[in-house]
Write an enzyme that holds these catalytic residues in place. Structure first.
Site, PDB file in Angstrom:
ATOM      1  N   LYS A   1       0.759  -1.028   0.187  1.00  8.79           N
ATOM      2  CA  LYS A   1       0.087  -0.187   0.643  1.00  8.79           C
ATOM      3  C   LYS A   1       1.038   1.135  -0.253  1.00  8.79           C
ATOM      4  O   LYS A   1       2.107   1.063  -0.038  1.00  8.79           O
ATOM      5  CB  LYS A   1      -0.739  -0.409   1.626  1.00  8.79           C
ATOM      6  CG  LYS A   1      -2.790   0.690   0.958  1.00  8.79           C
ATOM      7  CD  LYS A   1      -3.247  -0.186   0.742  1.00  8.79           C
ATOM      8  CE  LYS A   1      -4.413   1.183  -0.149  1.00  8.79           C
ATOM      9  NZ  LYS A   1      -5.917  -0.050   0.224  1.00  8.79           N
TER      10      LYS A   1
ATOM     11  N   ASP B   1      -7.133   4.152  -4.294  1.00  4.17           N
ATOM     12  CA  ASP B   1      -7.743   4.073  -2.648  1.00  4.17           C
ATOM     13  C   ASP B   1      -8.514   5.610  -3.086  1.00  4.17           C
ATOM     14  O   ASP B   1      -8.466   6.333  -3.532  1.00  4.17           O
ATOM     15  CB  ASP B   1      -6.235   3.434  -1.517  1.00  4.17           C
ATOM     16  CG  ASP B   1      -7.439   3.604  -0.669  1.00  4.17           C
ATOM     17  OD1 ASP B   1      -7.979   2.142  -0.708  1.00  4.17           O
ATOM     18  OD2 ASP B   1      -7.446   4.309   0.380  1.00  4.17           O
TER      19      ASP B   1
HETATM   20  N1  GLU Z   1      -7.790   0.307  -2.708  1.00  5.01           N
HETATM   21  C1  GLU Z   1      -8.147  -1.173  -2.761  1.00  5.01           C
HETATM   22  C2  GLU Z   1      -8.082  -1.474  -1.493  1.00  5.01           C
HETATM   23  O1  GLU Z   1      -8.205  -1.505  -0.723  1.00  5.01           O
HETATM   24  C3  GLU Z   1      -8.059  -2.192  -4.412  1.00  5.01           C
HETATM   25  C4  GLU Z   1      -6.518  -1.516  -4.396  1.00  5.01           C
HETATM   26  C5  GLU Z   1      -6.014  -2.637  -5.404  1.00  5.01           C
HETATM   27  O2  GLU Z   1      -6.486  -2.842  -6.537  1.00  5.01           O
HETATM   28  O3  GLU Z   1      -4.960  -2.390  -5.876  1.00  5.01           O
HETATM   29  O4  GLU Z   1      -8.319  -3.039  -1.800  1.00  5.01           O
END
Ligand code: GLU
Length: 449
Positions: free
Chosen positions: A122, A162
């Site tokens: 992340k 996100d």
């Molecule tokens: N931010 C999204 C999550 O919390 C998607 C992450 C992604 O698609 O890599 O899962």
């Protein structure tokens, strides 16, 4: 937090959100550790809670007034045992290392549940896109990618969106990566349809959360038909959660932003939802403007000083928090209970505090944890990666079928894992155990690396 080994707490005593996520996982995987002594002897907990790599970097950029601005950027590459690091980027003033580590940690187990080959990571920055011009957002994204591009790649680490990172930001980030590396690859997901994106990706987190909710209800012989739902948030996840609830015959009563919430007792129907999408995605304005068009609806400002959120204090059957972490606390959970809610399913990451979750469990409120319920977004990101590798694009119907199959499979996996440990209907334990075991076994197979 007492259940976290002391050395882990001592290393980062101030990382409150990260320690909360670790504590929640450890509480539920204890029976797995007891059954598999090698997990302890191989120091799996110490290893899985320490990021493989955490990058913190300066993001200098210039605003429209010609002033120099400096933000802090992050990418936490948490675990690559089952695939390249995968997870979104969050641009929000609240972003800290603790927030990104908690999100990366959750992502590891979420991605493991999707059945696809994705590790967990992340990233983000403490940049606030609110009120910034397109040109400022572009310059910020370009500055951010100038550093991030050294650390990512289609087989190494694949970011996505996100909070605060949507189609516009993904475009600017991808463009800069392509320029720096002179490479057109599937290095980021959530791309535009004309340049490698997947159909259904924008809808996937919300749709997936509702498919998961529908599975939970079906398990109890119920459906979403006629159910009144409280939703928080009004961004990508909330919008498509609302849309799919409407498709399945449910009613949506509330939506919110960081200033307050709207309550529409007649229900937010498809036409009203289109208006909200216009307000939020095109005009980038506040949710309170909904009441200018629909004057029967009530807007309530929510002060950050208030120790509960009145949004959760309405009569409803289901609650789907789709805004941010720790938005439902013990008091909110008591309000939901008092108002007759029978199900809480998380569209956001860790929106319910541990005290709130205890109240759901003690009172037989069905609780769908985010790492299972909101995995649809990253699952379709995984499908976007597959399409990019094949240089093919699947139809809307095909992607949606995959999404429904994956959400169904996550639901079954949670039920089965919980049952294996005698914890019937405990989706939190089921999700944590199943997500954890797969990653841990992969780590053990690959030796001490
Ligand atoms: N931010 C999204 C999550 O919390 C998607 C992450 C992604 O698609 O890599 O899962």
């Amino acid at each position: 937090m007492e259940n976290i080994p002391a050395n882990i707490v001592q290393r980062d005593p101030d990382q409150k959100e990260f320690l909360q996520a670790v504590s929640e996982l450890l509480e539920t995987v204890k029976p797995v550790l007891d059954r598999n002594p090698e997990y302890r002897s191989q120091a799996i907990i110490e290893r899985i809670t320490e990021p493989e790599r955490a990058i913190i970097f300066r993001v200098p950029w210039m605003d429209d007034q010609g002033r120099v601005q400096v933000n802090r950027g992050f990418r936490v590459e948490m675990n690559s045992a089952i695939g390249p690091y995968k997870g979104g980027l969050r641009f929000h003033p609240s972003v800290t290392l603790s927030i990104i580590k908690f999100l990366a940690f959750e992502q590891v187990f979420k991605n493991s549940l999707t059945t696809l080959q994705m590790g967990g990571g992340k990233g983000g920055a403490d940049f606030d896109p609110k009120g910034r011009s397109d040109a400022e957002v572009m310059r910020f994204c370009q500055a951010f990618m100038t550093e991030l591009s050294r650390h990512i790649g289609p087989n190494t680490d694949v970011p996505a969106g996100d909070i605060g990172v949507g189609a516009r930001e993904i475009g600017y980030l991808f463009g800069m990566y392509k320029k720096i590396r002179n490479e057109f690859t599937g290095v980021i997901t959530g791309k535009g349809l004309n340049w490698g994106g997947s159909l259904i990706r924008p809808q996937a987190t919300g749709y997936g959360a509702v498919y998961f909710t529908a599975e939970m209800l079906a398990e109890n012989g119920e459906s979403l038909e006629g159910k009144n739902c409280l939703l928080s948030g009004s961004g990508n996840v909330a919008q498509y959660t609302a849309e799919k609830i409407l498709h399945l015959g449910g009613r949506v009563l509330t939506l919110s932003d960081s200033s307050g919430y709207i309550y529409d007792e007649e229900g937010i129907d498809a036409e009203k939802l289109r208006h909200i999408m216009q307000l939020k995605n095109v005009r980038r304005t506040r949710i309170r403007e909904y009441c200018e068009k629909y004057s029967h609806a009530v807007y309530t400002e929510v002060s950050p000083e208030l120790d509960y959120n009145p949004l959760w204090n309405h009569k409803a059957d289901c609650a789907m928090p789709c805004a941010t972490q720790n938005e439902i606390n013990e008091q909110d959970a008591q309000h939901l209970l008092k108002n007759g809610a029978g199900l809480v399913c998380e569209g956001a990451n860790m929106p319910c505090t541990p005290d709130a979750v205890d109240i759901f469990r003690e009172n037989n409120i069905l609780y769908g944890p985010g790492k299972a319920a909101n995995a649809g977004g990253v699952a379709v990101s995984g499908l976007e990666m597959s399409q990019n590798s094949m240089r093919l694009a699947w139809s809307e119907d095909e992607v949606d079928k995959h999404l429904r199959r994956i959400m169904k499979s996550i639901h079954t996996t949670c039920i089965d894992a919980a049952q294996e440990y005698g914890l019937q209907k405990n989706y939190l334990a089921g999700a944590n155990i199943a997500g954890f075991v797969k990653v841990v076994n992969a780590m053990l197979d690959q030796g001490l690396v």
